[in-house]
Design an enzyme around this catalytic site. Structure first.
Site, mmCIF file in Angstrom:
data_model
loop_
_atom_site.group_PDB
_atom_site.id
_atom_site.type_symbol
_atom_site.label_atom_id
_atom_site.label_comp_id
_atom_site.label_asym_id
_atom_site.label_seq_id
_atom_site.Cartn_x
_atom_site.Cartn_y
_atom_site.Cartn_z
ATOM 1 C CG HIS A 110 -1.972 1.053 1.156
ATOM 2 N ND1 HIS A 110 -1.720 2.362 1.476
ATOM 3 C CD2 HIS A 110 -3.270 0.994 0.776
ATOM 4 C CE1 HIS A 110 -2.827 3.069 1.298
ATOM 5 N NE2 HIS A 110 -3.785 2.264 0.870
ATOM 6 C CB SER A 152 -11.345 9.354 -3.685
ATOM 7 O OG SER A 152 -10.359 9.986 -2.887
#
Ligand code: PEP
Length: 256
Positions: A96, A213
């Site tokens: 990540h 998002s």
């Protein structure tokens, strides 16, 4: 989305929520809403709650870790071994961007961890993506190429390995500034082409997720793309209703 590939909707809770009772309630809330959907739903809680959440979920949805060590045991303070995760988690996020940024996760380590996860029966979600300055310099394709090849560099085979790849442009993570569906598709197609080049036609089965998002309001735009098979969701995964709406959008996109 391609109806031949099962959508994967994974929630990365990051370092949330702060209280164990809230974490259990969130996990149960997601399972109640999404357990019966014909998709792979995965929640990735903080490591400390993996065990209690895995027990509470009892297989209703998938459980993933947010990172792991590549090694099985030894002098690695603060780390979690794949042996410790096996049996609790079925999935693990590797590479990540927050781990790359704050914890020195290198391309090389991502390759070792991805291979170690597979060797221990865990499905890695290998996260790759360019930073804003790289995008602005026109380097997106080169960054994706480098990070993806490194992530799979230690694998004996790609098809059938359980690998998933998440395209997460760093500038879109937690900013509310999601990529466009077209941008996500362009990178999704690049990722699939590299996987097929390295792993043969069967490697086209690898799920490619978009992350950055994603919300219930924009999920349909991503799931309408042929090379996007799901989403890695941060902020919106902390709300069971919003996360379930993203799952419902995935179900709609593959017509299940
Ligand atoms: C993430 O953490 O992987 C992520 C995509 O976060 P967000 O959905 O909040 O942008």
């Amino acid at each position: 989305m391609n109806p031949n590939r099962t959508p994967v909707i994974a929630g990365n809770w990051k370092m949330n929520p702060a209280a164990p009772g809230d974490a259990l309630a969130l996990a149960n809330g997601v399972a109640e809403r999404m357990g019966a959907l014909p998709i792979e739903t995965v929640v990735c809680p903080p490591t400390i709650w993996l065990e209690s959440i895995a027990v509470a979920l009892a297989g209703r949805i998938g459980v993933g870790a947010q990172t792991m060590a590549s090694q099985e045991k030894g002098a690695f303070t603060g780390e979690t071994s794949p042996l410790m995760l096996a049996g609790l988690a079925g999935w693990v996020i590797i590479g990540h961007s927050e781990r790359r940024q704050y914890d020195g996760e290198t391309d090389e380590r991502v390759g070792l961890k991805t291979a170690s996860a597979i060797a221990h029966g865990l499905r890695p979600i290998a996260a790759i993506g360019e930073r804003l300055e790289q995008r602005e310099a026109g380097e997106t394709e080169a960054v994706i190429d480098r990070q993806l090849r490194a992530a799979v560099s230690q694998l004996e085979r790609i098809a059938g390995s359980g690998l998933a790849v998440a395209y997460e442009p760093v500038w879109a993570i937690g900013t509310g500034n999601a990529a466009s569906g077209a941008d996500a598709q362009a990178v999704g197609a690049q990722i699939r082409a590299i996987l097929v080049e390295l792993g043969g036609e069967a490697a086209a089965e690898v799920p490619i997720l978009y992350g950055g998002s994603v919300t219930a309001a924009n999920a349909t735009e991503f799931f309408g793309q042929p090379d996007i098979d799901g989403a890695l969701v941060g902020g919106a995964s902390l709300d069971p209703d919003g996360f379930a709406a993203i799952g419902a959008a995935a179900v709609g996109a593959v017509g299940r």
